[in-house]
Motif scaffolding. Structure first.
Motif, short mmCIF file in Angstrom:
data_model
loop_
_atom_site.label_atom_id
_atom_site.label_comp_id
_atom_site.label_asym_id
_atom_site.label_seq_id
_atom_site.Cartn_x
_atom_site.Cartn_y
_atom_site.Cartn_z
N LYS A 271 0.81 -1.33 0.18
CA LYS A 271 0.10 -0.05 0.02
C LYS A 271 1.00 1.26 0.02
O LYS A 271 1.76 1.41 0.87
CB LYS A 271 -1.03 -0.11 1.26
CG LYS A 271 -1.83 1.29 1.52
CD LYS A 271 -2.64 1.13 2.67
CE LYS A 271 -3.45 2.47 3.06
NZ LYS A 271 -4.19 2.34 3.93
N ASP A 276 -3.01 10.21 3.58
CA ASP A 276 -4.63 9.65 3.77
C ASP A 276 -5.43 10.52 4.68
O ASP A 276 -5.31 10.51 5.67
CB ASP A 276 -4.56 8.30 4.36
CG ASP A 276 -5.77 7.69 4.59
OD1 ASP A 276 -6.87 8.31 4.03
OD2 ASP A 276 -5.92 6.46 5.22
N LYS A 283 -10.88 12.41 7.99
CA LYS A 283 -10.33 11.98 9.24
C LYS A 283 -10.38 13.35 10.36
O LYS A 283 -10.39 14.44 9.56
CB LYS A 283 -8.97 11.44 9.15
CG LYS A 283 -8.79 10.25 8.52
CD LYS A 283 -7.15 9.66 8.47
CE LYS A 283 -7.10 8.41 7.95
NZ LYS A 283 -7.73 7.28 8.62
N MET A 291 -0.71 10.22 9.09
CA MET A 291 -0.84 9.55 7.60
C MET A 291 -0.09 9.73 6.56
O MET A 291 -0.19 9.38 5.28
CB MET A 291 -2.31 9.90 7.12
CG MET A 291 -3.53 9.20 8.12
SD MET A 291 -3.28 7.48 7.98
CE MET A 291 -2.77 6.91 9.85
N ASP A 294 1.49 6.20 5.76
CA ASP A 294 0.36 5.41 5.14
C ASP A 294 0.65 4.70 3.73
O ASP A 294 0.23 3.98 3.02
CB ASP A 294 -1.04 6.07 4.80
CG ASP A 294 -2.14 5.19 4.91
OD1 ASP A 294 -1.86 3.95 5.45
OD2 ASP A 294 -3.06 5.32 4.29
N ASN A 351 -17.33 4.21 2.75
CA ASN A 351 -16.30 5.07 3.50
C ASN A 351 -15.22 5.12 2.65
O ASN A 351 -14.44 4.31 2.34
CB ASN A 351 -16.31 4.29 5.02
CG ASN A 351 -15.45 5.28 5.88
OD1 ASN A 351 -14.48 6.07 5.33
ND2 ASN A 351 -15.70 5.05 7.07
N ASP A 353 -12.73 6.47 3.58
CA ASP A 353 -11.29 6.26 4.37
C ASP A 353 -10.90 4.77 4.37
O ASP A 353 -9.68 4.48 4.88
CB ASP A 353 -11.49 6.74 5.83
CG ASP A 353 -10.42 6.89 6.52
OD1 ASP A 353 -9.12 6.90 6.05
OD2 ASP A 353 -10.13 7.17 7.68
N GLU A 355 -9.65 3.14 2.12
CA GLU A 355 -9.03 3.40 0.51
C GLU A 355 -8.10 2.28 0.50
O GLU A 355 -7.85 1.99 -0.71
CB GLU A 355 -8.55 4.78 0.56
CG GLU A 355 -7.24 4.79 0.71
CD GLU A 355 -6.90 4.93 2.43
OE1 GLU A 355 -7.85 4.79 3.21
OE2 GLU A 355 -5.78 4.69 2.73
N ARG A 357 -7.87 -0.83 0.85
CA ARG A 357 -8.29 -2.20 0.47
C ARG A 357 -8.74 -1.98 -1.17
O ARG A 357 -8.79 -3.11 -1.89
CB ARG A 357 -9.33 -2.76 1.14
CG ARG A 357 -10.63 -1.84 1.31
CD ARG A 357 -11.64 -1.96 2.59
NE ARG A 357 -10.88 -1.65 3.81
CZ ARG A 357 -11.51 -2.07 4.95
NH1 ARG A 357 -12.90 -2.47 5.15
NH2 ARG A 357 -10.85 -1.56 6.05
N THR A 381 -0.63 -0.46 5.78
CA THR A 381 -0.89 0.07 6.92
C THR A 381 -2.50 -0.05 6.87
O THR A 381 -3.21 1.32 6.64
CB THR A 381 -0.43 1.56 7.28
OG1 THR A 381 -0.45 2.11 5.98
CG2 THR A 381 0.97 1.28 7.64
N LEU A 382 -3.31 -0.92 7.00
CA LEU A 382 -4.52 -1.11 6.68
C LEU A 382 -5.53 -0.37 7.55
O LEU A 382 -6.57 0.15 7.08
CB LEU A 382 -4.83 -2.52 6.29
CG LEU A 382 -6.16 -2.41 5.15
CD1 LEU A 382 -5.50 -1.51 3.78
CD2 LEU A 382 -6.33 -3.99 4.66
N THR A 383 -5.59 -0.90 8.80
CA THR A 383 -6.55 -0.75 9.82
C THR A 383 -6.18 -0.16 11.20
O THR A 383 -5.38 -0.99 11.70
CB THR A 383 -7.73 -1.92 9.70
OG1 THR A 383 -6.75 -2.92 10.45
CG2 THR A 383 -8.19 -2.51 8.60
N GLY A 384 -6.94 0.99 11.57
CA GLY A 384 -6.66 1.23 12.98
C GLY A 384 -7.01 0.03 14.02
O GLY A 384 -6.60 -0.26 14.82
N VAL A 442 -16.72 -1.73 3.36
CA VAL A 442 -16.61 -1.58 4.91
C VAL A 442 -17.60 -2.61 5.54
O VAL A 442 -18.70 -2.57 4.85
CB VAL A 442 -16.55 -0.18 5.67
CG1 VAL A 442 -15.34 0.58 5.32
CG2 VAL A 442 -17.82 0.59 5.29
N ALA A 472 -0.34 -1.70 10.22
CA ALA A 472 -0.47 -0.29 10.60
C ALA A 472 -0.01 0.09 12.20
O ALA A 472 0.26 1.21 12.47
CB ALA A 472 -2.01 -0.29 10.81
#
Ligand code: BES
Ligand code: ZN
Ligand code: MN
Length: 507
Positions: A271, A276, A283, A291, A294, A351, A353, A355, A357, A381-384, A442, A472
Protein backbone atom coordinates in the motif's frame (compact mmCIF):
# COMPACT_ATOMS: atom_id res chain seq x y z
CA UNK A 1 29.45 3.94 8.75
CA UNK A 2 31.39 1.35 6.77
CA UNK A 3 31.63 -2.26 7.81
CA UNK A 4 35.17 -3.60 7.74
CA UNK A 5 37.16 -6.61 8.81
CA UNK A 6 40.56 -7.00 10.43
CA UNK A 7 42.31 -10.36 10.29
CA UNK A 8 45.64 -11.43 11.70
CA UNK A 9 44.82 -11.72 15.38
CA UNK A 10 45.07 -9.30 18.26
CA UNK A 11 48.51 -8.00 17.37
CA UNK A 12 47.07 -6.58 14.15
CA UNK A 13 43.86 -5.12 15.58
CA UNK A 14 43.49 -1.33 15.63
CA UNK A 15 40.41 0.61 16.72
CA UNK A 16 39.58 3.73 18.67
CA UNK A 17 37.25 1.61 20.76
CA UNK A 18 36.26 -2.02 20.97
CA UNK A 19 32.68 -2.82 21.91
CA UNK A 20 32.27 -5.83 24.16
CA UNK A 21 28.99 -7.42 25.16
CA UNK A 22 28.83 -8.69 28.70
CA UNK A 23 26.37 -10.93 30.52
CA UNK A 24 25.39 -10.15 34.07
CA UNK A 25 27.49 -12.01 36.63
CA UNK A 26 30.11 -12.98 34.06
CA UNK A 27 33.43 -11.16 34.51
CA UNK A 28 34.30 -8.56 31.94
CA UNK A 29 37.94 -9.64 31.76
CA UNK A 30 36.92 -13.14 30.66
CA UNK A 31 34.95 -11.93 27.68
CA UNK A 32 37.79 -12.61 25.30
CA UNK A 33 41.36 -13.63 25.96
CA UNK A 34 42.55 -12.17 22.64
CA UNK A 35 41.10 -8.83 23.56
CA UNK A 36 42.88 -8.92 26.89
CA UNK A 37 46.11 -9.54 24.98
CA UNK A 38 45.42 -6.50 22.81
CA UNK A 39 44.25 -4.33 25.68
CA UNK A 40 45.95 -5.73 28.80
CA UNK A 41 44.98 -2.64 30.77
CA UNK A 42 41.39 -3.86 30.58
CA UNK A 43 41.81 -6.18 33.59
CA UNK A 44 42.76 -3.28 35.86
CA UNK A 45 40.60 -0.50 34.40
CA UNK A 46 38.77 1.01 37.38
CA UNK A 47 35.47 1.51 35.59
CA UNK A 48 35.27 -2.26 35.11
CA UNK A 49 34.71 -2.74 38.84
CA UNK A 50 31.52 -0.73 38.81
CA UNK A 51 30.06 -2.31 35.70
CA UNK A 52 27.13 -4.62 36.50
CA UNK A 53 26.33 -5.64 32.89
CA UNK A 54 22.64 -4.92 33.39
CA UNK A 55 20.50 -4.56 30.28
CA UNK A 56 21.17 -1.24 28.56
CA UNK A 57 24.10 -0.44 30.86
CA UNK A 58 27.07 0.99 28.98
CA UNK A 59 30.47 1.67 30.55
CA UNK A 60 33.48 3.25 28.89
CA UNK A 61 36.82 1.88 30.04
CA UNK A 62 39.88 3.94 29.21
CA UNK A 63 43.39 2.59 28.83
CA UNK A 64 46.66 4.38 28.19
CA UNK A 65 46.24 6.32 24.90
CA UNK A 66 49.37 4.75 23.39
CA UNK A 67 47.72 1.33 23.05
CA UNK A 68 46.37 0.19 19.69
CA UNK A 69 43.09 -0.29 21.50
CA UNK A 70 42.80 2.60 23.95
CA UNK A 71 39.12 2.20 24.86
CA UNK A 72 36.63 -0.52 25.54
CA UNK A 73 32.92 0.21 25.45
CA UNK A 74 31.28 -2.47 27.57
CA UNK A 75 27.59 -3.05 26.96
CA UNK A 76 25.47 -5.05 29.36
CA UNK A 77 23.24 -7.85 28.08
CA UNK A 78 21.59 -8.77 31.36
CA UNK A 79 21.30 -12.43 32.28
CA UNK A 80 22.57 -14.94 29.75
CA UNK A 81 19.45 -17.09 29.95
CA UNK A 82 17.21 -14.12 29.12
CA UNK A 83 19.26 -12.98 26.17
CA UNK A 84 17.52 -12.71 22.80
CA UNK A 85 18.57 -11.45 19.40
CA UNK A 86 16.53 -8.30 20.07
CA UNK A 87 18.61 -7.69 23.20
CA UNK A 88 21.77 -8.09 21.14
CA UNK A 89 20.51 -5.63 18.51
CA UNK A 90 19.65 -3.14 21.26
CA UNK A 91 23.06 -3.59 22.87
CA UNK A 92 24.90 -3.05 19.58
CA UNK A 93 22.82 0.06 18.97
CA UNK A 94 23.41 1.44 22.46
CA UNK A 95 27.15 0.72 22.26
CA UNK A 96 27.68 2.35 18.90
CA UNK A 97 25.66 5.39 19.95
CA UNK A 98 27.97 5.82 22.92
CA UNK A 99 30.93 5.55 20.56
CA UNK A 100 29.40 8.29 18.43
CA UNK A 101 28.81 10.50 21.47
CA UNK A 102 32.47 9.98 22.37
CA UNK A 103 33.48 10.98 18.83
CA UNK A 104 35.24 7.66 18.36
CA UNK A 105 35.99 7.28 14.67
CA UNK A 106 36.81 3.58 14.44
CA UNK A 107 35.10 0.82 16.35
CA UNK A 108 35.90 -2.88 16.62
CA UNK A 109 33.98 -5.95 17.75
CA UNK A 110 35.82 -9.19 18.48
CA UNK A 111 34.37 -11.75 16.08
CA UNK A 112 35.10 -14.68 18.37
CA UNK A 113 32.83 -13.14 20.97
CA UNK A 114 29.80 -13.42 18.72
CA UNK A 115 29.44 -17.20 18.86
CA UNK A 116 29.82 -17.22 22.62
CA UNK A 117 26.93 -14.83 23.08
CA UNK A 118 24.52 -16.57 20.69
CA UNK A 119 21.11 -17.28 22.23
CA UNK A 120 19.92 -20.89 22.07
CA UNK A 121 18.95 -21.83 18.54
CA UNK A 122 21.15 -19.22 16.90
CA UNK A 123 24.75 -19.23 15.76
CA UNK A 124 27.69 -16.86 15.49
CA UNK A 125 26.76 -15.83 11.96
CA UNK A 126 23.30 -14.75 13.01
CA UNK A 127 24.79 -12.78 15.89
CA UNK A 128 27.28 -11.13 13.52
CA UNK A 129 24.43 -10.09 11.25
CA UNK A 130 22.40 -8.75 14.17
CA UNK A 131 25.30 -6.81 15.70
CA UNK A 132 26.09 -5.15 12.38
CA UNK A 133 22.45 -4.44 11.62
CA UNK A 134 21.72 -3.24 15.17
CA UNK A 135 24.72 -0.91 15.16
CA UNK A 136 23.73 0.63 11.83
CA UNK A 137 20.11 1.06 12.92
CA UNK A 138 21.30 2.68 16.14
CA UNK A 139 23.01 5.40 14.15
CA UNK A 140 19.93 6.13 12.02
CA UNK A 141 18.57 9.65 12.28
CA UNK A 142 16.31 11.72 10.14
CA UNK A 143 17.47 15.32 10.06
CA UNK A 144 17.38 16.27 6.43
CA UNK A 145 15.01 19.16 7.00
CA UNK A 146 16.97 20.74 9.84
CA UNK A 147 18.82 23.77 8.54
CA UNK A 148 20.25 24.73 11.91
CA UNK A 149 22.60 21.93 12.84
CA UNK A 150 22.81 21.07 16.50
CA UNK A 151 26.26 21.96 17.92
CA UNK A 152 26.23 18.70 19.82
CA UNK A 153 25.57 16.68 16.69
CA UNK A 154 28.39 14.16 16.41
CA UNK A 155 29.40 12.51 13.15
CA UNK A 156 28.91 8.77 12.87
CA UNK A 157 31.96 6.58 13.43
CA UNK A 158 33.72 6.03 10.11
CA UNK A 159 33.81 2.28 10.39
CA UNK A 160 32.92 -0.74 12.46
CA UNK A 161 35.35 -3.63 12.06
CA UNK A 162 34.92 -7.28 12.94
CA UNK A 163 38.21 -8.36 14.52
CA UNK A 164 39.20 -11.87 13.47
CA UNK A 165 41.80 -14.19 14.94
CA UNK A 166 42.93 -16.14 11.88
CA UNK A 167 44.97 -14.99 8.93
CA UNK A 168 41.86 -14.49 6.83
CA UNK A 169 38.33 -13.34 7.37
CA UNK A 170 36.05 -16.39 7.08
CA UNK A 171 33.78 -16.12 4.04
CA UNK A 172 30.64 -16.94 5.98
CA UNK A 173 31.36 -14.28 8.59
CA UNK A 174 31.99 -11.78 5.86
CA UNK A 175 28.68 -12.73 4.21
CA UNK A 176 26.73 -12.50 7.46
CA UNK A 177 28.10 -9.04 8.22
CA UNK A 178 27.41 -7.84 4.69
CA UNK A 179 23.87 -9.17 4.95
CA UNK A 180 23.36 -7.24 8.19
CA UNK A 181 24.67 -4.15 6.44
CA UNK A 182 22.36 -4.66 3.44
CA UNK A 183 19.19 -5.09 5.47
CA UNK A 184 20.01 -2.11 7.69
CA UNK A 185 20.44 -0.05 4.55
CA UNK A 186 17.09 -1.28 3.29
CA UNK A 187 15.42 -0.39 6.58
CA UNK A 188 16.99 3.05 6.34
CA UNK A 189 15.47 3.49 2.90
CA UNK A 190 12.04 2.50 4.25
CA UNK A 191 12.40 4.76 7.30
CA UNK A 192 13.41 7.74 5.18
CA UNK A 193 10.38 7.27 2.95
CA UNK A 194 7.98 6.95 5.89
CA UNK A 195 9.53 9.93 7.67
CA UNK A 196 9.53 12.03 4.52
CA UNK A 197 6.67 14.53 4.45
CA UNK A 198 3.87 13.97 1.97
CA UNK A 199 4.69 17.13 0.02
CA UNK A 200 8.03 15.53 -0.86
CA UNK A 201 7.25 11.82 -0.81
CA UNK A 202 4.57 11.82 -3.50
CA UNK A 203 3.64 8.92 -5.77
CA UNK A 204 5.95 10.41 -8.41
CA UNK A 205 8.75 10.57 -5.83
CA UNK A 206 8.28 6.90 -4.97
CA UNK A 207 8.42 6.10 -8.68
CA UNK A 208 11.66 8.03 -9.08
CA UNK A 209 13.11 6.19 -6.08
CA UNK A 210 12.18 2.88 -7.70
CA UNK A 211 13.72 3.99 -10.97
CA UNK A 212 16.91 5.05 -9.20
CA UNK A 213 17.13 1.63 -7.54
CA UNK A 214 16.52 0.05 -10.93
CA UNK A 215 19.36 1.99 -12.54
CA UNK A 216 21.72 1.26 -9.68
CA UNK A 217 21.08 -2.46 -9.39
CA UNK A 218 19.62 -3.52 -12.73
CA UNK A 219 16.02 -4.04 -11.60
CA UNK A 220 13.34 -3.77 -14.23
CA UNK A 221 11.02 -0.90 -13.31
CA UNK A 222 7.72 0.03 -14.96
CA UNK A 223 5.61 2.97 -13.92
CA UNK A 224 1.98 3.38 -14.93
CA UNK A 225 0.17 6.72 -14.59
CA UNK A 226 -3.37 7.83 -13.96
CA UNK A 227 -4.74 7.46 -17.47
CA UNK A 228 -3.24 4.01 -18.07
CA UNK A 229 -4.59 2.76 -14.77
CA UNK A 230 -8.08 4.01 -15.55
CA UNK A 231 -8.12 2.58 -19.04
CA UNK A 232 -6.86 -0.79 -17.76
CA UNK A 233 -10.00 -0.98 -15.66
CA UNK A 234 -8.62 -0.38 -12.18
CA UNK A 235 -11.83 1.27 -11.06
CA UNK A 236 -11.24 0.69 -7.36
CA UNK A 237 -7.74 2.18 -7.42
CA UNK A 238 -9.07 5.03 -9.59
CA UNK A 239 -11.81 5.78 -7.06
CA UNK A 240 -9.06 6.63 -4.56
CA UNK A 241 -6.87 8.72 -6.83
CA UNK A 242 -9.59 10.67 -8.61
CA UNK A 243 -9.75 13.28 -5.86
CA UNK A 244 -5.99 13.83 -5.83
CA UNK A 245 -4.18 16.58 -7.72
CA UNK A 246 -0.86 14.80 -7.17
CA UNK A 247 -0.75 12.09 -9.87
CA UNK A 248 -1.08 8.45 -8.88
CA UNK A 249 1.40 5.78 -9.97
CA UNK A 250 1.51 2.02 -10.12
CA UNK A 251 5.12 0.97 -9.72
CA UNK A 252 6.29 -2.48 -10.77
CA UNK A 253 9.84 -3.41 -9.81
CA UNK A 254 11.43 -6.75 -10.61
CA UNK A 255 14.56 -8.52 -9.44
CA UNK A 256 15.32 -11.35 -11.86
CA UNK A 257 19.04 -12.16 -11.96
CA UNK A 258 20.29 -14.25 -14.88
CA UNK A 259 18.88 -17.75 -14.74
CA UNK A 260 15.82 -16.85 -12.63
CA UNK A 261 13.77 -15.15 -15.35
CA UNK A 262 11.50 -18.18 -15.73
CA UNK A 263 10.93 -18.75 -12.01
CA UNK A 264 7.51 -18.16 -10.55
CA UNK A 265 8.23 -14.94 -8.69
CA UNK A 266 7.59 -14.04 -5.11
CA UNK A 267 5.25 -11.08 -5.48
CA UNK A 268 4.97 -8.38 -2.82
CA UNK A 269 2.18 -5.82 -3.04
CA UNK A 270 2.52 -2.70 -0.88
CA UNK A 271 0.00 0.00 0.00
CA UNK A 272 1.46 3.32 -1.11
CA UNK A 273 -0.96 5.97 0.15
CA UNK A 274 1.40 8.92 0.44
CA UNK A 275 -1.19 10.85 2.43
CA UNK A 276 -4.50 9.62 3.78
CA UNK A 277 -6.91 12.41 4.69
CA UNK A 278 -9.75 9.90 4.59
CA UNK A 279 -11.15 11.59 1.47
CA UNK A 280 -14.75 12.81 1.76
CA UNK A 281 -15.04 10.58 4.86
CA UNK A 282 -12.49 13.01 6.31
CA UNK A 283 -10.36 12.01 9.26
CA UNK A 284 -10.25 14.19 12.40
CA UNK A 285 -7.37 16.71 12.52
CA UNK A 286 -5.60 15.24 15.55
CA UNK A 287 -2.75 12.99 14.40
CA UNK A 288 -3.74 13.31 10.75
CA UNK A 289 -0.11 14.17 9.97
CA UNK A 290 0.81 10.59 10.85
CA UNK A 291 -0.94 9.57 7.65
CA UNK A 292 2.16 10.64 5.71
CA UNK A 293 3.30 7.16 6.74
CA UNK A 294 0.39 5.40 5.04
CA UNK A 295 2.80 4.27 2.33
CA UNK A 296 4.86 2.14 4.72
CA UNK A 297 3.93 -1.07 2.88
CA UNK A 298 5.30 0.31 -0.38
CA UNK A 299 8.31 1.73 1.50
CA UNK A 300 9.12 -1.68 3.00
CA UNK A 301 9.17 -3.18 -0.49
CA UNK A 302 11.48 -0.47 -1.81
CA UNK A 303 13.65 -1.09 1.26
CA UNK A 304 13.68 -4.79 0.40
CA UNK A 305 14.83 -4.04 -3.13
CA UNK A 306 17.55 -1.69 -1.85
CA UNK A 307 18.80 -4.58 0.30
CA UNK A 308 18.48 -7.11 -2.54
CA UNK A 309 20.61 -4.84 -4.69
CA UNK A 310 23.48 -5.22 -2.26
CA UNK A 311 23.36 -9.01 -2.25
CA UNK A 312 23.35 -11.68 -4.86
CA UNK A 313 20.25 -13.81 -4.35
CA UNK A 314 19.14 -16.18 -7.09
CA UNK A 315 15.40 -15.64 -6.75
CA UNK A 316 12.90 -13.76 -8.86
CA UNK A 317 11.04 -11.12 -6.86
CA UNK A 318 8.43 -8.63 -8.00
CA UNK A 319 7.13 -5.58 -6.14
CA UNK A 320 3.79 -4.01 -7.06
CA UNK A 321 3.19 -0.61 -5.47
CA UNK A 322 -0.11 1.21 -6.00
CA UNK A 323 0.66 4.77 -4.92
CA UNK A 324 -1.68 7.73 -4.49
CA UNK A 325 -2.94 10.33 -2.08
CA UNK A 326 -6.43 10.03 -0.64
CA UNK A 327 -7.87 13.56 -0.82
CA UNK A 328 -11.25 15.28 -0.54
CA UNK A 329 -12.00 17.30 -3.65
CA UNK A 330 -14.78 18.24 -6.05
CA UNK A 331 -13.96 15.16 -8.08
CA UNK A 332 -13.37 12.86 -5.13
CA UNK A 333 -15.38 9.67 -4.66
CA UNK A 334 -18.55 10.14 -2.62
CA UNK A 335 -19.73 7.68 0.02
CA UNK A 336 -22.27 5.50 -1.76
CA UNK A 337 -20.48 5.57 -5.11
CA UNK A 338 -20.19 2.22 -6.90
CA UNK A 339 -17.09 1.27 -8.87
CA UNK A 340 -16.02 -1.70 -10.95
CA UNK A 341 -12.74 -3.28 -9.89
CA UNK A 342 -10.18 -4.74 -12.29
CA UNK A 343 -11.53 -8.19 -11.39
CA UNK A 344 -14.99 -7.20 -12.64
CA UNK A 345 -16.54 -7.29 -9.17
CA UNK A 346 -18.40 -4.13 -8.19
CA UNK A 347 -17.84 -2.33 -4.89
CA UNK A 348 -20.03 0.16 -3.08
CA UNK A 349 -17.76 2.63 -1.33
CA UNK A 350 -19.48 3.34 1.95
CA UNK A 351 -16.46 4.98 3.52
CA UNK A 352 -13.76 6.66 1.46
CA UNK A 353 -11.33 6.28 4.36
CA UNK A 354 -11.24 2.53 3.75
CA UNK A 355 -9.12 3.30 0.68
CA UNK A 356 -6.22 0.90 1.18
CA UNK A 357 -8.26 -2.17 0.32
CA UNK A 358 -9.52 -0.43 -2.82
CA UNK A 359 -6.10 0.09 -4.34
CA UNK A 360 -4.83 -3.24 -3.05
CA UNK A 361 -7.66 -5.27 -4.58
CA UNK A 362 -6.83 -4.00 -8.06
CA UNK A 363 -3.10 -4.45 -7.51
CA UNK A 364 -3.69 -8.02 -6.29
CA UNK A 365 -5.81 -8.82 -9.35
CA UNK A 366 -3.13 -7.31 -11.57
CA UNK A 367 -0.41 -9.38 -9.91
CA UNK A 368 -2.30 -12.65 -10.31
CA UNK A 369 -3.15 -11.98 -13.96
CA UNK A 370 0.36 -11.02 -14.89
CA UNK A 371 2.39 -13.62 -12.97
CA UNK A 372 1.86 -17.02 -11.37
CA UNK A 373 3.25 -16.00 -8.01
CA UNK A 374 5.07 -18.62 -5.99
CA UNK A 375 3.54 -16.66 -3.11
CA UNK A 376 1.67 -13.38 -3.00
CA UNK A 377 2.17 -11.23 0.08
CA UNK A 378 0.59 -7.83 0.61
CA UNK A 379 1.71 -5.31 3.22
CA UNK A 380 -0.43 -2.40 4.27
CA UNK A 381 -1.04 0.11 7.02
CA UNK A 382 -4.60 -1.00 6.57
CA UNK A 383 -6.67 -0.62 9.72
CA UNK A 384 -6.71 1.20 13.02
CA UNK A 385 -8.64 -1.84 14.26
CA UNK A 386 -5.53 -3.99 13.90
CA UNK A 387 -3.66 -1.59 16.17
CA UNK A 388 -6.50 -1.79 18.70
CA UNK A 389 -6.39 -5.59 18.53
CA UNK A 390 -2.66 -6.18 18.75
CA UNK A 391 -1.07 -2.97 19.97
CA UNK A 392 1.54 -0.89 18.21
CA UNK A 393 4.41 -3.36 18.05
CA UNK A 394 2.89 -6.31 16.26
CA UNK A 395 1.50 -6.74 12.76
CA UNK A 396 -1.61 -8.76 11.97
CA UNK A 397 -0.86 -11.87 9.91
CA UNK A 398 -3.75 -13.16 7.82
CA UNK A 399 -2.87 -16.36 6.03
CA UNK A 400 -4.60 -19.71 5.60
CA UNK A 401 -1.46 -21.37 4.26
CA UNK A 402 0.13 -22.77 7.40
CA UNK A 403 3.61 -23.16 5.95
CA UNK A 404 3.68 -19.63 4.59
CA UNK A 405 2.24 -18.19 7.80
CA UNK A 406 4.79 -20.02 9.88
CA UNK A 407 7.66 -18.88 7.67
CA UNK A 408 6.58 -15.25 8.03
CA UNK A 409 6.02 -15.42 11.79
CA UNK A 410 9.15 -17.38 12.67
CA UNK A 411 11.58 -15.53 10.41
CA UNK A 412 9.97 -12.27 11.46
CA UNK A 413 10.59 -13.06 15.09
CA UNK A 414 14.26 -13.83 14.42
CA UNK A 415 14.88 -10.51 12.72
CA UNK A 416 12.75 -8.38 15.04
CA UNK A 417 9.48 -8.04 13.11
CA UNK A 418 6.62 -9.42 15.19
CA UNK A 419 3.56 -10.93 13.50
CA UNK A 420 0.52 -12.42 15.19
CA UNK A 421 -2.11 -14.52 13.41
CA UNK A 422 -5.62 -13.18 12.95
CA UNK A 423 -8.44 -15.19 11.37
CA UNK A 424 -9.92 -15.15 7.89
CA UNK A 425 -13.27 -16.60 8.97
CA UNK A 426 -15.41 -17.00 5.88
CA UNK A 427 -18.63 -16.31 7.78
CA UNK A 428 -17.43 -12.77 8.54
CA UNK A 429 -17.56 -12.03 4.80
CA UNK A 430 -21.31 -11.50 5.39
CA UNK A 431 -20.20 -8.23 6.95
CA UNK A 432 -19.24 -6.88 3.55
CA UNK A 433 -22.62 -7.27 1.86
CA UNK A 434 -23.87 -4.28 -0.08
CA UNK A 435 -27.46 -3.42 -0.96
CA UNK A 436 -26.49 -2.36 -4.46
CA UNK A 437 -23.12 -3.88 -5.44
CA UNK A 438 -21.25 -7.19 -5.12
CA UNK A 439 -19.41 -5.94 -2.06
CA UNK A 440 -19.23 -2.98 0.30
CA UNK A 441 -15.80 -1.62 1.14
CA UNK A 442 -16.50 -1.59 4.89
CA UNK A 443 -18.28 -3.76 7.39
CA UNK A 444 -19.09 -3.06 11.03
CA UNK A 445 -16.47 -1.44 13.26
CA UNK A 446 -16.17 -4.65 15.25
CA UNK A 447 -13.55 -6.95 13.76
CA UNK A 448 -12.41 -4.19 11.45
CA UNK A 449 -9.01 -5.74 10.68
CA UNK A 450 -10.63 -9.08 9.82
CA UNK A 451 -13.27 -7.40 7.66
CA UNK A 452 -10.55 -5.61 5.70
CA UNK A 453 -8.60 -8.84 5.20
CA UNK A 454 -11.76 -10.64 4.05
CA UNK A 455 -12.41 -7.87 1.56
CA UNK A 456 -8.97 -8.51 0.03
CA UNK A 457 -9.57 -12.22 0.09
CA UNK A 458 -12.46 -11.80 -2.36
CA UNK A 459 -9.83 -10.93 -4.95
CA UNK A 460 -7.51 -13.90 -4.41
CA UNK A 461 -7.86 -16.79 -6.85
CA UNK A 462 -8.20 -20.32 -5.52
CA UNK A 463 -4.88 -22.04 -5.04
CA UNK A 464 -2.80 -18.87 -4.76
CA UNK A 465 -0.53 -18.85 -1.73
CA UNK A 466 -1.41 -15.52 -0.17
CA UNK A 467 -0.69 -13.64 3.04
CA UNK A 468 -1.94 -10.23 4.11
CA UNK A 469 0.15 -8.30 6.62
CA UNK A 470 -1.59 -5.42 8.39
CA UNK A 471 1.35 -3.30 9.54
CA UNK A 472 -0.64 -0.26 10.75
CA UNK A 473 0.74 -0.68 14.29
CA UNK A 474 4.47 -1.29 13.91
CA UNK A 475 5.22 0.67 10.69
CA UNK A 476 5.80 3.85 12.66
CA UNK A 477 6.26 4.55 16.32
CA UNK A 478 6.21 7.39 18.80
CA UNK A 479 8.52 5.43 21.09
CA UNK A 480 12.24 6.12 20.90
CA UNK A 481 14.64 3.25 21.49
CA UNK A 482 18.32 2.65 20.87
CA UNK A 483 17.31 1.01 17.58
CA UNK A 484 14.93 3.67 16.35
CA UNK A 485 14.63 7.39 17.03
CA UNK A 486 10.86 7.26 16.46
CA UNK A 487 8.92 7.70 13.23
CA UNK A 488 9.32 5.10 10.48
CA UNK A 489 10.65 1.80 11.77
CA UNK A 490 11.53 -0.13 8.62
CA UNK A 491 9.18 -2.86 9.80
CA UNK A 492 8.97 -5.97 7.56
CA UNK A 493 11.99 -5.17 5.38
CA UNK A 494 14.04 -7.87 7.04
CA UNK A 495 11.22 -10.41 7.07
CA UNK A 496 10.75 -9.96 3.34
CA UNK A 497 14.48 -10.31 2.84
CA UNK A 498 14.46 -13.60 4.78
CA UNK A 499 11.56 -14.88 2.68
CA UNK A 500 13.56 -14.12 -0.45
CA UNK A 501 16.85 -15.52 0.81
CA UNK A 502 15.49 -18.66 2.48
CA UNK A 503 12.62 -19.33 0.09
CA UNK A 504 9.05 -20.28 0.91
CA UNK A 505 8.56 -23.79 2.31
CA UNK A 506 6.23 -26.10 0.37
CA UNK A 507 2.59 -25.94 1.40
N1 BES B 1 -4.47 4.25 6.85
C1 BES B 1 -5.62 3.95 7.64
C2 BES B 1 -5.32 2.96 8.75
C3 BES B 1 -4.36 3.39 9.82
C4 BES B 1 -4.81 3.89 11.02
C5 BES B 1 -3.00 3.22 9.65
C6 BES B 1 -3.92 4.24 12.01
C7 BES B 1 -2.11 3.57 10.63
C8 BES B 1 -2.56 4.09 11.81
C9 BES B 1 -6.72 3.36 6.76
O1 BES B 1 -6.76 3.82 5.47
C10 BES B 1 -8.00 3.72 7.39
O2 BES B 1 -8.31 4.87 7.42
N2 BES B 1 -8.74 2.71 7.87
C11 BES B 1 -9.99 2.93 8.50
C12 BES B 1 -10.94 1.88 8.01
C13 BES B 1 -12.37 2.11 8.42
C14 BES B 1 -12.90 3.34 7.72
C15 BES B 1 -13.18 0.89 8.06
C16 BES B 1 -9.77 2.82 9.99
O3 BES B 1 -8.96 2.00 10.42
O4 BES B 1 -10.40 3.57 10.72
ZN1 ZN C 1 -5.02 4.56 4.69
MN1 MN D 1 -7.93 5.56 5.25
Amino acid sequence: MDIRFQAGGHAAWRAGAVMVFVFKDEPLAEVDSQLVEAAPWLTIAPAGNDFRAAKDEVAVLHGPPAFDIPRVVAVGLGKREDCTLERIRLAAAAGIRRCRDLRVENVGVVAAQLGRMAPTGHDALRVAEEVVCGALLGLYRYDRFRTVKDDERAEDPRWLALLCEGKNVPDDLHGAARKGEAVALGMGVARDLVNGPANIVTPAFLASEAEALGRKHGFRVEVLGRDELSSMGMGAFASVFRGAEEEARLIVIEHAPAGTEEQQPLVFVGKGVTFDTGGISLKPAAKMHEMKGDMAGAAAILGLFAALGERDLPRRVVGVLPCTENMPDGRATRPGDVVTTLSGKTVEILNTDAEGRLLLCDALTYAQRRWQPEALVDLATLTGACVVALGTEVAGLFCDDAALADAIASRGETVGDLFWPLPLWKSYAENLKSDVADLANVGPREGGAVNAALFLRQFIDDGVRWAHLDIAGPAFTAKKSALCPGGGTGFAVRTLFELVSEGIPAA
